[in-house]
Motif scaffolding. Sequence first.
Motif, PDB file in Angstrom:
ATOM      1  N   TYR A   2       0.835  -1.205   0.000  1.00  0.00           N
ATOM      2  CA  TYR A   2       0.000   0.000   0.000  1.00  0.00           C
ATOM      3  C   TYR A   2       0.872   1.258   0.000  1.00  0.00           C
ATOM      4  CZ  TYR A   2      -3.487   3.433   1.490  1.00  0.00           C
ATOM      5  OH  TYR A   2      -4.296   4.530   1.581  1.00  0.00           O
ATOM      6  N   LEU A   3       1.898   1.278   0.842  1.00  0.00           N
ATOM      7  CA  LEU A   3       2.782   2.439   0.918  1.00  0.00           C
ATOM      8  C   LEU A   3       3.510   2.635  -0.410  1.00  0.00           C
ATOM      9  CD1 LEU A   3       4.090   4.754   2.463  1.00  0.00           C
ATOM     10  CD2 LEU A   3       5.690   3.112   3.442  1.00  0.00           C
ATOM     11  N   ALA A   4       3.977   1.561  -1.024  1.00  0.00           N
ATOM     12  CA  ALA A   4       4.663   1.665  -2.316  1.00  0.00           C
ATOM     13  C   ALA A   4       3.726   2.239  -3.375  1.00  0.00           C
ATOM     14  CB  ALA A   4       5.187   0.300  -2.751  1.00  0.00           C
ATOM     15  N   GLY A   5       2.489   1.772  -3.401  1.00  0.00           N
ATOM     16  CA  GLY A   5       1.516   2.299  -4.354  1.00  0.00           C
ATOM     17  C   GLY A   5       1.230   3.768  -4.111  1.00  0.00           C
ATOM     18  N   ILE A   7       3.313   5.939  -2.715  1.00  0.00           N
ATOM     19  CA  ILE A   7       4.491   6.701  -3.136  1.00  0.00           C
ATOM     20  C   ILE A   7       4.553   6.770  -4.661  1.00  0.00           C
ATOM     21  CG2 ILE A   7       7.020   6.669  -3.213  1.00  0.00           C
ATOM     22  CD1 ILE A   7       6.954   5.847  -0.269  1.00  0.00           C
ATOM     23  N   ASP A   8       4.209   5.677  -5.340  1.00  0.00           N
ATOM     24  CA  ASP A   8       4.155   5.708  -6.800  1.00  0.00           C
ATOM     25  C   ASP A   8       3.243   6.826  -7.295  1.00  0.00           C
ATOM     26  OD1 ASP A   8       5.906   3.879  -7.972  1.00  0.00           O
ATOM     27  OD2 ASP A   8       4.455   2.242  -7.979  1.00  0.00           O
ATOM     28  N   GLY A   9       2.112   7.023  -6.630  1.00  0.00           N
ATOM     29  CA  GLY A   9       1.142   8.008  -7.076  1.00  0.00           C
ATOM     30  C   GLY A   9       1.292   9.386  -6.476  1.00  0.00           C
ATOM     31  N   GLU A  10       1.662   9.464  -5.215  1.00  0.00           N
ATOM     32  CA  GLU A  10       1.640  10.732  -4.480  1.00  0.00           C
ATOM     33  C   GLU A  10       3.001  11.162  -3.929  1.00  0.00           C
ATOM     34  OE1 GLU A  10      -1.203  12.536  -4.030  1.00  0.00           O
ATOM     35  OE2 GLU A  10      -2.450  11.040  -5.016  1.00  0.00           O
ATOM     36  N   GLY A  11       4.033  10.384  -4.163  1.00  0.00           N
ATOM     37  CA  GLY A  11       5.309  10.662  -3.516  1.00  0.00           C
ATOM     38  C   GLY A  11       6.415  11.050  -4.476  1.00  0.00           C
ATOM     39  N   THR A  12       7.568  11.270  -3.887  1.00  0.00           N
ATOM     40  CA  THR A  12       8.777  11.600  -4.633  1.00  0.00           C
ATOM     41  C   THR A  12       9.927  10.784  -4.060  1.00  0.00           C
ATOM     42  OG1 THR A  12       8.043  13.863  -5.023  1.00  0.00           O
ATOM     43  CG2 THR A  12      10.393  13.454  -5.252  1.00  0.00           C
ATOM     44  N   ILE A  13      10.716  10.216  -4.939  1.00  0.00           N
ATOM     45  CA  ILE A  13      11.968   9.556  -4.553  1.00  0.00           C
ATOM     46  C   ILE A  13      13.062  10.315  -5.285  1.00  0.00           C
ATOM     47  CG2 ILE A  13      13.337   7.445  -4.639  1.00  0.00           C
ATOM     48  CD1 ILE A  13      10.656   5.887  -4.750  1.00  0.00           C
ATOM     49  N   SER A  14      13.977  10.893  -4.531  1.00  0.00           N
ATOM     50  CA  SER A  14      15.003  11.729  -5.142  1.00  0.00           C
ATOM     51  C   SER A  14      16.268  11.705  -4.291  1.00  0.00           C
ATOM     52  CB  SER A  14      14.489  13.165  -5.297  1.00  0.00           C
ATOM     53  OG  SER A  14      15.339  13.905  -6.145  1.00  0.00           O
ATOM     54  N   LEU A  85       7.087  -1.284  -6.216  1.00  0.00           N
ATOM     55  CA  LEU A  85       7.076  -0.025  -6.958  1.00  0.00           C
ATOM     56  C   LEU A  85       6.900  -0.296  -8.446  1.00  0.00           C
ATOM     57  CD1 LEU A  85       9.985   1.913  -5.214  1.00  0.00           C
ATOM     58  CD2 LEU A  85       7.560   2.505  -5.146  1.00  0.00           C
ATOM     59  N   ARG A  86       6.126   0.539  -9.103  1.00  0.00           N
ATOM     60  CA  ARG A  86       5.933   0.432 -10.546  1.00  0.00           C
ATOM     61  C   ARG A  86       6.400   1.713 -11.233  1.00  0.00           C
ATOM     62  NH1 ARG A  86       5.894  -3.921  -9.178  1.00  0.00           N
ATOM     63  NH2 ARG A  86       4.215  -5.419  -9.082  1.00  0.00           N
ATOM     64  N   VAL A  87       5.840   2.838 -10.832  1.00  0.00           N
ATOM     65  CA  VAL A  87       6.125   4.105 -11.485  1.00  0.00           C
ATOM     66  C   VAL A  87       7.487   4.666 -11.084  1.00  0.00           C
ATOM     67  CG1 VAL A  87       5.292   6.491 -11.766  1.00  0.00           C
ATOM     68  CG2 VAL A  87       3.665   4.606 -11.618  1.00  0.00           C
ATOM     69  N   LYS A  88       7.844   4.523  -9.836  1.00  0.00           N
ATOM     70  CA  LYS A  88       9.074   5.153  -9.336  1.00  0.00           C
ATOM     71  C   LYS A  88      10.184   4.141  -9.017  1.00  0.00           C
ATOM     72  CE  LYS A  88       6.931   9.398  -8.062  1.00  0.00           C
ATOM     73  NZ  LYS A  88       5.510   9.353  -7.920  1.00  0.00           N
TER      74      LYS A  88
END
Length: 131
Positions: A2-5, A7-14, A85-88
Amino acid sequence: GYLAGFIDGEGTISMFGPKPGCMGRRISPLVFIGNTNEAVMMYFGHLLNVGLSEKLLRSGKTFFSLRLFKIVDCRCLLQAMLPFLRVKKAQALIVLAAIENHRVGGVFDRDALDRIAYLNTKGVKRCEFTS
């Protein structure tokens, strides 16, 4: 998952590195999550043991956010979320590689910053980078 999903939609990894011209090798990873749903954000804050920041939006809604900066925290979270993770996923792989390189005393990879910045640009097809 759930958290990964989320972050994929609403988060940033940088990540951030030393300023150009500086000789340092220090990296600063960043995992950011933000949303207007206080209950969800409090749950994530409790799960990650991180406090929330609040900001009043022009719409009148309150925006809640949390940030992870510590290398050990970001590494643990990203390693745990990686399979989900999928998007990020590409951003997570870049940050994890930079953390590992930093851990073994390697030179800071400025190209990794450019790849992260590109991937975090809106409208970019994220599948172009895989590592």
